[in-house]
Design a protein around this motif. Structure first.
Motif, PDB file in Angstrom:
ATOM      1  N   TRP A  52      12.986  15.997   9.000  1.00  0.00           N
ATOM      2  CA  TRP A  52      12.424  15.795   7.663  1.00  0.00           C
ATOM      3  C   TRP A  52      13.482  15.309   6.686  1.00  0.00           C
TER       4      TRP A  52
ATOM      5  N   VAL B 256      13.683  11.479   6.437  1.00  0.00           N
ATOM      6  CA  VAL B 256      12.603  10.681   5.868  1.00  0.00           C
ATOM      7  C   VAL B 256      13.029  10.196   4.486  1.00  0.00           C
TER       8      VAL B 256
ATOM      9  N   VAL C 249       4.542   6.129   2.527  1.00  0.00           N
ATOM     10  CA  VAL C 249       3.688   6.647   3.597  1.00  0.00           C
ATOM     11  C   VAL C 249       2.347   5.930   3.480  1.00  0.00           C
TER      12      VAL C 249
ATOM     13  N   LEU D  24       5.727  15.835   4.902  1.00  0.00           N
ATOM     14  CA  LEU D  24       6.168  14.601   4.239  1.00  0.00           C
ATOM     15  C   LEU D  24       5.999  14.694   2.725  1.00  0.00           C
TER      16      LEU D  24
END
Length: 319
Positions: free
Chosen positions: A146, A149, A159, A217
Motif C-alpha cells: 500500500w 501506491v 484509480v 486504496l
C-alpha cells in the motif's frame, strides 16, 4: 499614460496563461469521509484470502467438454449416415484432411479441458492484508504494498476502470505503483479478481475482497488518491456508505444495450445500393447519440455518481 495602461492590459493575459494550473488541478474532486464503522470492520476482518469457487469452475469445464463431445458426435454421425457421396468425388483427399483437422481440434480441446480438471483451484491466489495485496501464482505472486501506491503522473484519475476487448472480456481495475528511479507503472487487476478462469472461475467472496481492496486504496496517506466514479458503479459499491449498490451497474448495462439497438437498426434497415460510407457514418453518429443518451440517463438517475472522488478518514478512525 493611456498607452501604458493598454500595454499592461495586453501583457496580463499572457502572464495568466503561463501560471494556469495543470489539467490535473482543474477537476475538483468531491472529498468523502469513510465511515468509522467501515474502517473498524476492515481492521477486525484481518487478512482476507480469496475463496475459489471450485464447483462452478468444474461445472464450466465439464460443460465445455460436453459441448465439444456433442459436436464431435454430431459430425461423426453425419459422416456415417451420409448416403450419397457423389458430390464429394474428386475431393476425397481434401475432405479427409479437413475431417482429420476438425477432429484433431475437437480432440485437442477435449484433452486440454480434461487436463484442466486436475488443476482447478491450483496456481492462483489473492490475499489482501494491512501491508498490501498479492495475487497470481502462489510460488511467485505479484505484489503491491500500500505504501507503493501513488498518484498518476498524468490525467484526472489515479484509480479507474477500463475495458480492453483485445485483452479481456471483463473490466479491469487500474491504479499506480511507484517504481524507484522511474515513472509509476500501472497495475491492472480484473474486477473479477481472477487471473486464470480455467483454474478459478471466480472467488466466492469476491465482493468482500473488492471492497477491502478499494478501502485500502481510499485510505492511503497523503496525497489522497483520485477515484473515477465508474469504479464504484462497476464495483457495485456506494462510495458514501461503502455498502453494496448493484442498481447503477445494471442500469449502465441496460442503457448500453439500449444504445446499440439503433445501430443494429441502421445495419439491417440500410437501403440496398446506398454507399457503404454513408452507412458507416450513420452508425458512428448513432453510437455517439446513444453514448450521450446513456450518459444523460446515468447523470439524471444517479447525480451523486459523477466526477472524481477523494476520501478522508474521520478523526480518530483507524484505517
Amino acid at each position: 499614460m493611456g498607452r501604458k495602461n493598454r500595454k499592461s492590459r495586453y501583457v496580463a493575459p499572457r502572464a495568466a496563461r503561463e501560471v494556469v494550473p495543470p489539467a490535473s488541478q482543474v477537476v475538483a474532486p468531491r472529498v468523502l469521509t469513510v465511515p468509522a464503522q467501515v474502517l473498524e470492520s476492515l481492521a477486525q476482518s484481518g487478512p482476507l484470502e480469496g475463496v475459489p469457487d471450485l464447483r462452478g469452475t468444474r461445472l464450466l469445464i465439464g460443460g465445455l467438454v460436453a459441448f465439444f463431445v456433442l459436436m464431435a458426435a454430431v459430425l461423426a454421425a453425419g459422416a456415417v449416415l451420409q448416403e450419397d457421396w457423389s458430390n464429394a468425388r474428386g475431393n476425397e483427399a481434401i475432405l479427409v484432411l479437413l475431417g482429420l483437422a476438425l477432429f484433431g481440434l475437437l480432440g485437442g480441446g477435449i484433452w486440454y479441458l480434461l487436463r484442466q480438471f486436475s488443476r482447478v483451484g491450483k496456481g492462483t491466489m489473492l490475499r489482501i492484508d494491512a501491508q498490501g495485496v498479492r495475487w497470481g501464482d502462489p510460488a511467485s505472486p505479484q505484489a503491491v504494498a500500500w505504501r507503493e501506491v501513488c498518484r498518476a503522473p498524468m490525467g484526472f484519475h489515479d484509480v479507474k476502470t477500463e475495458f480492453a476487448s483485445s485483452e479481456a472480456i471483463v473490466k479491469r481495475l487500474v491504479f499506480q505503483q511507484a517504481v524507484r528511479g522511474g515513472e509509476p507503472r500501472e497495475i491492472r487487476l480484473p474486477l473479477a479478481l481472477t487471473i486464470d478462469t480455467g483454474r478459478v472461475l471466480r472467488f466466492r467472496n469476491r465482493a468482500v475482497l473488492l471492497r477491502a481492496l478499494l478501502l485500502h486504496l481510499a485510505t492511503q496517506a497523503q496525497p489522497r488518491l483520485r477515484f473515477a466514479a465508474e469504479v464504484f458503479i462497476d464495483a457495485g459499491i456506494d462510495p458514501q456508505t461503502w455498502e453494496p449498490m448493484l442498481a447503477p451497474r445494471r442500469w449502465m448495462w441496460l442503457s448500453s444495450l439500449g444504445g446499440l439497438v439503433p445501430v443494429l437498426g441502421v445495419i439491417f434497415l440500410w437501403p440496398l445500393g446506398e454507399h457503404i460510407g454513408w452507412m458507416v457514418f450513420a452508425m458512428v453518429m448513432t453510437m455517439l447519440v446513444g453514448a450521450g443518451a446513456m450518459g444523460w440517463f446515468m447523470h439524471q438517475r444517479y447525480r451523486g455518481l459523477q466526477g472524481v472522488f477523494e476520501f478522508e478518514t474521520a478523526p480518530g478512525a483507524t484505517p
